[in-house]
Design a protein around this motif. Structure first.
Motif, PDB file in Angstrom:
ATOM      1  N   GLN A  23       0.832  -1.213   0.000  1.00 20.55           N
ATOM      2  CA  GLN A  23       0.000   0.000   0.000  1.00 20.55           C
ATOM      3  C   GLN A  23       0.867   1.263   0.000  1.00 20.55           C
ATOM      4  N   ILE A  75      -5.738  -4.074   0.615  1.00 26.79           N
ATOM      5  CA  ILE A  75      -4.925  -2.870   0.399  1.00 26.79           C
ATOM      6  C   ILE A  75      -5.868  -1.721   0.059  1.00 26.79           C
ATOM      7  N   ILE A  77      -6.201   1.945  -1.363  1.00 28.77           N
ATOM      8  CA  ILE A  77      -5.500   2.979  -2.131  1.00 28.77           C
ATOM      9  C   ILE A  77      -6.276   4.301  -2.049  1.00 28.77           C
TER      10      ILE A  77
END
Ligand SMILES: [Fe+2]
Ligand SMILES: [Fe+2]
Length: 139
Positions: A23, A75, A77
């Motif tokens: 990440q 993850i 974003i």
């Protein structure tokens, strides 16, 4: 010998570290052009620290007889700089909570090495949390 419970927690920690490392590295790439080089460099620097954490925890789990996970937790974003830093800060909060639990379980099981490893890592996660909090104030 480590319990199944502790080994599962170590694998959760590995997944958490892999997720943070990926990440942050992606955020470092995305943040190019958004902000001063210092912010990007800081995110990149922390990404590498998280990968080193994953390595150390995987080595410990291997020693205890477990099989280290290769799967990151989800993850997140971010869409702009503030969002990026906010999501990274949340990632650190998740790690801090999990590592406090691991320290307690390792301590209850008399596993001093695992406890010491996570005490060291926890202090670095608290530093990262502080770094992201500071960056957020300046964003
Ligand atoms: Fe970490
Ligand atoms: Fe961290």
């Amino acid at each position: 010998m480590a319990s199944e419970k502790l080994m599962n927690l170590l694998n959760q920690a590995i997944s958490q570290e892999l997720s943070a490392s990926i990440q942050y590295m992606w955020h470092h790439v995305m943040a190019i052009g958004m902000r001063s080089p210092e912010v990007r460099d800081k995110i990149r620097e922390i990404s590498i620290v998280e990968m080193k954490h994953a390595e150390k925890i995987a080595e410990r789990l291997d020693y205890l007889g477990g099989v280290p996970s290769t799967k990151p937790t989800p993850i997140e974003i971010g869409t702009n700089l503030e969002d990026i830093i906010q999501k990274n800060k949340a990632k650190e909060e998740g790690a801090i909570k999990l590592y406090r639990d691991i320290i307690k379980v390792a301590s209850d099981e008399g596993d001093t090495t695992t406890r010491l490893l996570f005490e060291e890592i926890l202090s670095e996660e608290e530093e990262h949390h502080n770094d992201f909090s500071t960056l957020l104030e300046g964003s």
